[in-house]
Design an enzyme around this catalytic site. Structure first.
Site, PDB file in Angstrom:
ATOM      1  N   ARG A  76       3.945   1.511  -8.686  1.00  0.00           N
ATOM      2  CA  ARG A  76       2.489   1.393  -8.823  1.00  0.00           C
ATOM      3  C   ARG A  76       1.842   2.156  -7.676  1.00  0.00           C
ATOM      4  NH1 ARG A  76      -1.308  -2.668  -6.723  1.00  0.00           N
ATOM      5  NH2 ARG A  76      -3.202  -2.481  -7.937  1.00  0.00           N
ATOM      6  N   HIS A 119      -8.391   2.655  -5.945  1.00  0.00           N
ATOM      7  CA  HIS A 119      -7.944   1.684  -4.943  1.00  0.00           C
ATOM      8  C   HIS A 119      -8.765   1.951  -3.670  1.00  0.00           C
ATOM      9  CE1 HIS A 119      -4.312  -1.013  -3.810  1.00  0.00           C
ATOM     10  NE2 HIS A 119      -5.153  -1.069  -2.791  1.00  0.00           N
ATOM     11  N   GLU A 164      -8.507  -4.686  -7.272  1.00  0.00           N
ATOM     12  CA  GLU A 164      -9.254  -5.656  -6.468  1.00  0.00           C
ATOM     13  C   GLU A 164     -10.718  -5.266  -6.256  1.00  0.00           C
ATOM     14  OE1 GLU A 164      -7.301  -6.760  -2.852  1.00  0.00           O
ATOM     15  OE2 GLU A 164      -5.443  -7.287  -3.842  1.00  0.00           O
ATOM     16  N   ASN A 292      -3.100  -9.842  -8.315  1.00  0.00           N
ATOM     17  CA  ASN A 292      -2.627  -9.749  -6.925  1.00  0.00           C
ATOM     18  C   ASN A 292      -2.834 -11.108  -6.274  1.00  0.00           C
ATOM     19  OD1 ASN A 292      -2.344  -7.066  -7.474  1.00  0.00           O
ATOM     20  ND2 ASN A 292      -3.815  -6.333  -5.951  1.00  0.00           N
ATOM     21  N   TYR A 294      -1.673 -13.323  -2.615  1.00  0.00           N
ATOM     22  CA  TYR A 294      -0.932 -13.437  -1.353  1.00  0.00           C
ATOM     23  C   TYR A 294      -0.937 -14.868  -0.840  1.00  0.00           C
ATOM     24  CZ  TYR A 294      -0.882  -8.361  -1.224  1.00  0.00           C
ATOM     25  OH  TYR A 294      -0.659  -7.049  -1.537  1.00  0.00           O
ATOM     26  N   GLU A 371       0.644  -7.211  -7.101  1.00  0.00           N
ATOM     27  CA  GLU A 371       0.858  -7.207  -5.639  1.00  0.00           C
ATOM     28  C   GLU A 371       1.192  -8.608  -5.176  1.00  0.00           C
ATOM     29  OE1 GLU A 371      -2.174  -5.618  -3.013  1.00  0.00           O
ATOM     30  OE2 GLU A 371      -2.490  -3.915  -4.370  1.00  0.00           O
TER      31      GLU A 371
HETATM   32  C1  FCB Z   1      -4.511  -6.100  -0.965  1.00  0.00           C
HETATM   33  C2  FCB Z   1      -4.717  -4.625  -1.191  1.00  0.00           C
HETATM   34  C3  FCB Z   1      -3.599  -3.761  -0.688  1.00  0.00           C
HETATM   35  C4  FCB Z   1      -3.014  -4.278   0.614  1.00  0.00           C
HETATM   36  C5  FCB Z   1      -2.712  -5.743   0.519  1.00  0.00           C
HETATM   37  C6  FCB Z   1      -2.096  -6.320   1.776  1.00  0.00           C
HETATM   38  O1  FCB Z   1      -5.747  -6.737  -0.871  1.00  0.00           O
HETATM   39  O2  FCB Z   1      -4.896  -4.343  -2.565  1.00  0.00           O
HETATM   40  O3  FCB Z   1      -4.058  -2.444  -0.604  1.00  0.00           O
HETATM   41  O4  FCB Z   1      -3.828  -3.945   1.645  1.00  0.00           O
HETATM   42  O5  FCB Z   1      -3.867  -6.456   0.213  1.00  0.00           O
END
Ligand code: FCB
Length: 468
Positions: A76, A119, A164, A292, A294, A371
């Site tokens: 990607r 992006h 995002e 995405n 985290y 992500e």
């Molecule tokens: C996301 C982004 C990516 C990277 C990660 C850690 O928000 O899409 O580019 O910076 O975080």
């Protein structure tokens, strides 16, 4: 124990143009907003810039060979608008050639190209004309998308319009921590809506030209009320969910903005930005949704306790709240382990999120985790290896949650690790490392970390166990 993934599940890794390519002013490329922003004093930690990044532009064949060594199914990456249409004036064939070479290299290695059109790196020339606060920028985006598709559509099947949009609207235009660094609440809202519109226009154009797999990637969260018995915290969670999740999901999947979001935004001039007919364009059917994720967000409607550790910030530059209409939100600590970004580690959140999307959106297209990953302060051992045990644990536990969601009936078809390589982490510069491959920034030498080796084993194991 071998992990079982659904048939055809894709294993990939992700990067973004401004974070890895470098060659920021080569072969006709001109400034993107991230090139310009990085020159503003205190905008980026350590004065770092995307100028050379990790030189993926020149080292691309070596990087594709590494992907092959890891056994990836898919890569990607994003296309830089400022490389393909410098200043958004005209098509720069030399810039587009890079992506054509990359795609040929990937296909030759048996790796699926997974292309993102935006992006976060708007041509600076468009920002000078108002950027995403201008409705016209949506039409410029659709034009750019068509030109990229005209050249690459014969070999690329998976097209993502935006990565995002929350960050490139609210955090860039209202919060100011990201480029273009503006701190105007209404500009953030205008950018949000205009990026939605740009998405819808581009989907229509690419569909007309025969694109088969069209989607968008959103960063979504679980808004967790700090004290579920406190009405202030419940309201805070509802507000965060409205602005961070449903402001994106609902227009795309239900052709409407949520009523409670509109009430939260009253007085910020949002509704006049939305023209008649826009939502029908924005809600064009999608073939997949990229997710995405985290970390979750533990949120409160009351000030954070005085003894909470302060949130980590990339620099001392002044920023504003990106939570337009809900500026009072706070994020108290709940004692979970944290990464080097200060982000909570809570793997089950990823499964909860995927399940929730499935339960709440009847028209949800297939999901891909586009992500997920972690930054830690890596050290190079005497043997030259990077024994990044924390990232290995993060990776394993999150993959397990995704596969558990799939086993439980969620239609999730792939997982992309962020990131293939250590890279330019936006306002944090090169100080935060997310790669499963280390980059020595002085020599540009690549070293597969333990997490990269582990990912390779996960992929091989799941492939061997895959039901046929
Ligand atoms: C996301 C982004 C990516 C990277 C990660 C850690 O928000 O899409 O580019 O910076 O975080």
């Amino acid at each position: 124990m071998a992990r079982t993934a659904p048939t055809g599940f894709l294993w990939g890794a992700a990067t973004a143009a401004a974070q890895v390519e470098g060659a920021a002013h080569e072969d006709g490329k001109e400034d993107s907003i991230w090139d310009t922003f990085a020159r503003v004093p205190l905008a980026v930690a350590n004065g770092d810039t995307p100028e050379h990044a990790v030189d993926h532009y020149h080292r691309m064949p070596e990087d594709v060979a590494l992907m092959r060594e890891l056994g990836l199914d898919a890569y990607r990456f994003s296309v830089s608008w400022a490389r393909v249409r410098p200043g958004d004036r005209h098509l720069n064939t030399a810039g587009l050639d890079f992506y054509s070479r990359l795609i040929d290299e990937l296909l030759g290695a048996g790796i699926l190209p997974w292309l993102t059109l935006y992006h976060w790196d708007l041509p600076q020339a468009l920002e000078d004309r108002g950027g995403w606060t201008e409705r016209d920028t949506a039409y410029r985006f659709a034009e750019y998308a068509v030109q990229v598709h005209d050249r690459l559509g014969d070999r690329v099947r998976h097209w993502t319009t935006f990565n995002e949009p929350l960050c490139s609207s609210l955090i860039g235009y209202a919060g100011g921590e990201h480029a273009p660094g503006r701190r105007e609440p209404r500009a953030g809202l205008a950018a949000l809506h205009h990026q939605h519109l740009a998405h819808g226009l581009a989907v229509h154009e690419l569909r007309t030209r025969g694109a088969e797999q069209l989607g968008i990637t959103l960063n979504l969260t679980n808004a967790v009320p700090h004290d579920p018995s406190d009405p202030a915290d419940l309201d805070a969670a509802r507000r965060l969910d409205a602005l961070w999740n449903r402001a994106f999901l609902d227009p795309l999947l239900r052709a409407s903005y949520p009523d409670d979001l509109l009430a939260d935004l009253a007085g910020h001039g949002f509704e006049p930005i939305v023209h008649d007919g826009d939502l029908a364009i924005i809600a064009a059917p999608l073939d997949f949704l990229g997710v995405n994720h985290y970390h979750d967000d533990n949120v409160s409607g009351r000030p954070a306790p005085a003894d909470d550790p302060p949130a980590l910030r990339p620099t001392e530059r002044e920023t504003s709240s990106p939570f337009v209409g809900s500026e009072h939100l706070s994020f108290p600590s709940r004692g979970l382990p944290r990464t080097a970004m200060g982000w909570e580690v809570n793997p089950s959140g990823l499964r909860t999120l995927l399940e929730r999307l499935t339960a709440e959106y009847p028209d949800l297209p297939p999901l891909y985790v586009t992500e997920n990953g972690s930054a830690y302060d890596d050290e190079v051992a005497d043997d030259g290896a990077v024994h990044d045990a924390q990232r290995v644990a993060y990776l394993r536990s999150h993959v397990d949650e995704v596969l558990a969601a799939a086993a439980g009936g969620v239609d999730v078809r792939g997982y992309f690790a962020w990131s293939l390589l250590d890279n330019f982490e936006w306002a944090w510069g090169y100080g935060k490392r997310f790669g499963i491959i280390r980059v020595d920034y002085a020599t540009q030498e690549r070293t597969i970390k333990d997490s990269g080796r582990e990912y390779s084993r996960i992929i091989a194991g799941a492939r061997a166990a895959m039901p046929r």
